[in-house]
Design an enzyme around this catalytic site. Structure first.
Site, mmCIF file in Angstrom:
data_model
loop_
_atom_site.group_PDB
_atom_site.id
_atom_site.type_symbol
_atom_site.label_atom_id
_atom_site.label_comp_id
_atom_site.label_asym_id
_atom_site.label_seq_id
_atom_site.Cartn_x
_atom_site.Cartn_y
_atom_site.Cartn_z
ATOM 1 N N ARG A 27 0.827 -1.218 0.000
ATOM 2 C CA ARG A 27 0.000 0.000 0.000
ATOM 3 C C ARG A 27 0.859 1.266 0.000
ATOM 4 O O ARG A 27 0.441 2.311 0.504
ATOM 5 C CB ARG A 27 -0.991 0.005 1.156
ATOM 6 C CG ARG A 27 -1.964 -1.161 1.086
ATOM 7 C CD ARG A 27 -3.212 -0.946 1.876
ATOM 8 N NE ARG A 27 -4.126 -0.027 1.206
ATOM 9 C CZ ARG A 27 -5.409 0.101 1.530
ATOM 10 N NH1 ARG A 27 -5.913 -0.635 2.487
ATOM 11 N NH2 ARG A 27 -6.188 0.950 0.887
ATOM 12 N N ASP A 76 -7.311 -1.191 -6.614
ATOM 13 C CA ASP A 76 -7.900 -1.844 -5.445
ATOM 14 C C ASP A 76 -8.348 -3.241 -5.845
ATOM 15 O O ASP A 76 -8.735 -3.470 -7.002
ATOM 16 C CB ASP A 76 -9.103 -1.041 -4.933
ATOM 17 C CG ASP A 76 -9.558 -1.533 -3.571
ATOM 18 O OD1 ASP A 76 -9.072 -0.991 -2.558
ATOM 19 O OD2 ASP A 76 -10.356 -2.485 -3.510
#
Length: 342
Positions: A27, A76
Site C-alpha cells: 500500500r 484496489d
C-alpha cells in the site's frame, strides 16, 4: 537479460544472488504521502483509479519520494467484483460497501466472468503509462485479491473483523460458494495475465482474510484457488502470494510454485523459513504500526528483521499495508535502513 536498471526484486524472487536486500511497502502508493492526500481531497477513489494519468502519478510517488525498489500499480482488489457486475463503493475513511451482496445461487446470475480488457481497461492503461513513466527504473508490480478474500466482500457486503456472514455462506451453501470462487478465479487469472501484458513485471495475490479460516478450510475455500492462479501464471511472470495470518499454511503455499510468500509480523523469520523451506523467497514482515515508533527504534527493529531473514531469497517489506498516519520520514527510515544494511 532484464532491461531494468534496478532488478533486485526480480533477482530475489528467482533465487539469484543480490548485492543488497530489495525493499518496497504494501500500500505504498497513497495513504500517507502528502501529495497523494492532495489528490484524494480533489478526486474520488475511482476517479483516481480510473484515470491513467492520476494512477500513474500516484504509483510513481513512493519511488521518487521514499526510494523503494519497486512500484505497485495504484488500484484496489475490489475492481474485480465491480467488473464481474457488482456495485462497489469505496468511501474514504469508511471502507468498501457493496450494497447488493451475494446471498443465494440466484444472485450469481447477476455476475459474469468479464472480458477484463474491456471492463478493466483503465488498469491496463495505467500500467502501460506507468511502465513508460518509470523508464526501467524499478520493476512494476500488478496485483489481485485472492478469491476467498474477494468472496468475503462480495457476500458480506462490507468490511468485517470476522466475515461471519461470508463464512456462513460457505458452510451453508458450499456448492454456490465454490461456483462463485471459481468465477472469481477465472476472472483473476485473465486479469493478472492482462496486467503482465500491459507491463507488470510480477504480480502479487493478496489474501487479506485467509487467516480467518482454519487450516482445513483454508485449503478448501482459499488455497486450491490460489493454486490455480499460480499455476496459470507460472510461465508468465513471478508470483508472490500473501495470505495474512495463514502462517500455518506456509509449507503448502510454498508448494504452489509461487516465487515468493509474503508473511505478517506474527511469526519469527526463522520459523517462517523453517515452514516455507529454502527454495522460495520470503517477503515481510515489519509490523506497519511499528513505523509510528521513534526513528532510532525503527532502525533497530529493521536491522533485527534483516538479521533474522538473511540477505538471499528475501524481500524487505511490511507485514501488511502501510498505515495512513505514518510520517513520511519514518517510511523513509524503514527503506533507507534496509538499503544501508546491504
Amino acid at each position: 537479460m532484464s532491461a531494468l536498471k534496478n532488478d533486485l526484486l526480480l533477482k530475489a524472487l528467482k533465487g539469484e544472488t543480490v548485492s543488497r536486500t530489495p525493499v518496497w511497502m504494501m500500500r505504498q502508493a497513497g495513504r500517507y504521502l502528502p501529495d497523494y492526500i492532495k489528490l484524494r481531497d480533489k478526486y474520488s477513489f475511482f476517479e483516481r483509479c480510473e484515470n491513467p494519468e492520476l494512477a500513474t502519478e500516484i504509483t510513481v510517488m513512493p519511488v521518487d519520494q521514499v526510494g523503494v525498489d519497486a512500484a505497485i500499480i495504484f488500484s484496489d482488489i475490489l475492481v474485480v467484483p465491480q467488473a464481474m457486475g457488482m456495485e462497489v463503493q469505496l468511501v474514504e475513511k469508511v471502507g468498501p460497501l457493496l450494497p447488493q451482496p451475494i446471498k443465494t445461487a440466484a444472485d450469481l446470475s447477476r455476475l459474469c466472468v468479464p472480458d477484463v480488457n474491456e471492463r478493466l481497461h483503465y488498469v491496463m492503461d495505467a500500467l502501460k503509462l506507468t511502465k513508460q513513466t518509470l523508464a526501467g527504473r524499478v520493476p512494476l508490480i500488478g496485483f489481485a485479491g485472492a478469491p476467498w478474500t474477494l468472496l468475503c466482500y462480495m457476500v458480506q457486503g462490507k468490511g468485517s473483523k470476522t466475515f461471519d456472514e461470508a463464512k456462513a455462506f460457505c458452510y451453508q451453501q458450499p456448492a454456490v460458494a465454490h461456483q462463485l470462487l471459481q468465477m472469481i478465479t477465472d476472472t483473476s487469472i485473465a486479469y493478472l495475465k492482462a496486467q503482465v501484458a500491459a507491463g507488470a513485471d510480477l504480480v502479487q495475490v493478496f489474501d487479506s482474510w485467509g487467516g480467518l479460516l482454519s487450516p482445513a478450510d483454508f485449503e478448501v475455500f482459499s488455497l486450491q484457488y490460489i493454486r490455480q492462479i499460480v499455476a496459470a501464471l507460472k510461465d508468465v511472470c513471478p508470483t508472490i502470494v500473501f495470505a495474512k495470518g495463514a502462517w500455518f499454511a506456509l509449507e503448502d503455499m510454498a508448494a504452489t510454485g509461487a516465487h515468493g510468500l509474503g508473511i505478517d509480523w506474527a511469526i519469527k523469520p526463522e520459523m517462517a523459513r523453517q515452514f516455507a523451506g529454502s527454495n522460495i523467497t520470503l517477503q515481510g514482515n515489519f509490523d506497519p504500526a511499528k513505523l509510528l515508533a521513534p526513528i532510532p527504534e525503527i532502525e533497530k527493529a529493521v536491522k533485527e528483521m534483516l538479521k533474522g531473514f538473511g540477505r538471499q531469497r528475501y524481500i524487505a517489506n511490511l507485514g501488511h499495508g502501510i498505515l495512513p498516519n505514518v510520517p513520511v520520514d519514518h517510511a523513509k527510515a524503514f527503506v533507507e535502513t534496509v538499503k544501508a544494511h546491504g
